[in-house]
Design an enzyme around this catalytic site. Sequence first.
Site, PDB file in Angstrom:
ATOM      1  N   TRP A 252     -75.154 -21.162  74.036  1.00 25.68           N
ATOM      2  CA  TRP A 252     -76.564 -21.307  75.213  1.00 25.68           C
ATOM      3  C   TRP A 252     -77.614 -22.303  74.904  1.00 25.68           C
ATOM      4  CZ3 TRP A 252     -75.627 -18.426  79.125  1.00 25.68           C
ATOM      5  CH2 TRP A 252     -75.041 -17.467  79.020  1.00 25.68           C
TER       6      TRP A 252
ATOM      7  N   LYS B 262     -74.806 -22.549  79.891  1.00 26.90           N
ATOM      8  CA  LYS B 262     -73.703 -22.371  78.682  1.00 26.90           C
ATOM      9  C   LYS B 262     -73.033 -23.547  78.504  1.00 26.90           C
ATOM     10  CE  LYS B 262     -71.888 -18.445  76.255  1.00 26.90           C
ATOM     11  NZ  LYS B 262     -71.082 -17.298  76.288  1.00 26.90           N
TER      12      LYS B 262
ATOM     13  N   THR C 273     -78.709 -13.722  69.990  1.00 31.97           N
ATOM     14  CA  THR C 273     -78.312 -14.520  70.963  1.00 31.97           C
ATOM     15  C   THR C 273     -79.529 -15.202  71.609  1.00 31.97           C
ATOM     16  OG1 THR C 273     -77.264 -14.285  73.313  1.00 31.97           O
ATOM     17  CG2 THR C 273     -78.175 -12.419  72.369  1.00 31.97           C
TER      18      THR C 273
END
Length: 538
Positions: free
Chosen positions: A443, A438, A184
């Site tokens: 992201w 976002k 992430t």
Amino acid sequence: MQITKTKEAFQSSLLLGALLQAGVRKAPQQQIHYRDQLSFTYRQLNTRVQQLAHVLTAQGVTVGQTVAVMDWDSHRYLECFFAVPMLGAVLHTINVRLSPEQILYTINHAEDDVLLVNSEFLPVLESIWSRIETVKQVIVLTDEPASTTSIATVGEYEALLAEAPANFVFPEFDENTRATTFYTTGTTGLPKGVYFSHRQLVMHTLAMRSATAGVGHGRFNGDDVYMPMTPMFHVHAWGAPLVATLLGVKQVYPGRYEPATLLQLIEQHQVTFTHCVPTILQMLLSAAGEQQFKGLKMIIGGAALTESLAVRALQQGIDVFTGYGMSETCPILTLSYLQPHMQSWSLEEQAVIRCKTGVPIDFVSLRIVDEQMQDVPHDGQAQGEIVVRSPWLTQSYLKDEEGSKQLWAGGWLHTGDLAVIDAQGYVKITDRIKDVIKTGGEWVSSLEVENILLRHPQIQECAVIGVPDAKWGERPLAVLVGAEQRPEGTELVAFMQTYVEKGLLSKYGIPDRFIWAAEIPKTSVGKLNKKLMREQYI
Ligand code: AMP
């Protein structure tokens, strides 16, 4: 006191293979479809998973190795969800939307041994191939009859499966063995690795199954037809393919998300359960025109669902409601179902509840706390950070001790999301502490965009914030301070495009708006005051 175990007693581990076996037992003839290209039964799925295990074993995959996948949502991905972890190996689901440099970073950081790559991504792989450190074998996944590459590959997935034997005996091992890993985007721009064990994935599947079981709106049961519209590389498509397989429902995999194909598959297979980010729902509704959806239930997560979008979806027959979680949390933490007495409310009144962040599902302890870790009042007004505990949260960031300590400060996982909670227990996200944007479910690190902008000779200072956008949820906006000669926005876009071309920035990271200012607001300790900037520029 510990329980007493007789020497002969077998202690069953919570392993992912049990989810596959449950589905095959319940519905051996049930169908799994990949676009219009391939259909097979659960019984065949079971055989194909075993064949894949043979193929991977022949390439040297054993316990502890890492197998990476670059693919759109496909039956192949579903097979990898099972075969790789069932071998005791780790499945690395690569986010194909990252920039090539970030993809390279994640492959090297995860120390991938074998890579399964959709032929569509071969050009990206070729561009970084000389810098990949640990991958020894590459298997090509393709919908085309032939694909060529300068990389030496083991062969094509379907051809390799066809030659493999049909029975494989999977090993038993500790349920705490790592099953999956993926990345992430961190606030520094360097992706952060999270990871989950067999036990965690099984627990998440069972809790999701229990949260969505029964009667009422938005439930997921054995007579549903499932299709993901959240990428399988993103937190295992929110874990829903595992629930679908456990249930033994008909499953449809759409490949790359093209609105026309999604609509056609929903119609053709009478899909009744799916999930996506708000941007995909927007795209779907735009493509659908006046078309009504019959009996389609849809979890919306990844970003806040707005009431106007929810009402539009409800009017077109979609039973839409919110789910919340993050990569670090496997992901599901909350769901926002209507209570029985709310189901007779007007669509507008229902939308208010459906757009709340939701109520924690079983086994999730969720608190909203102030900076001293004290719970804020449950009055729908007092704002605090969401911190959580549950059996399926990543136990650290991969090879990142400092980041892990911060994530788990005080023994609670810090989400970086700010929220209020009302007297009925519904959480509602109101803001975000983490400095990331976002956009369309992906992201963008503000810091990364700022660092690129600062390389422009006319820019002395800059700050990037996320501003609400009807289509993408958020878009980056850059506030700039600089010399008297201020370049136009088009010149700045062209400047940033060169970083996209070098593979250093995703194309959705280029701000839509550039605003020149006399100064950038700072906090008392000299940090960029993004809260104030958001008040000024939104
Ligand atoms: P990711 O790790 O990419 O899945 O992103 C997780 C983050 O997305 C959360 O920490 C939230 O900031 C945001 N998010 C996810 N679901 C929701 C939701 N239902 N409403 C608002 N924000 C959400």
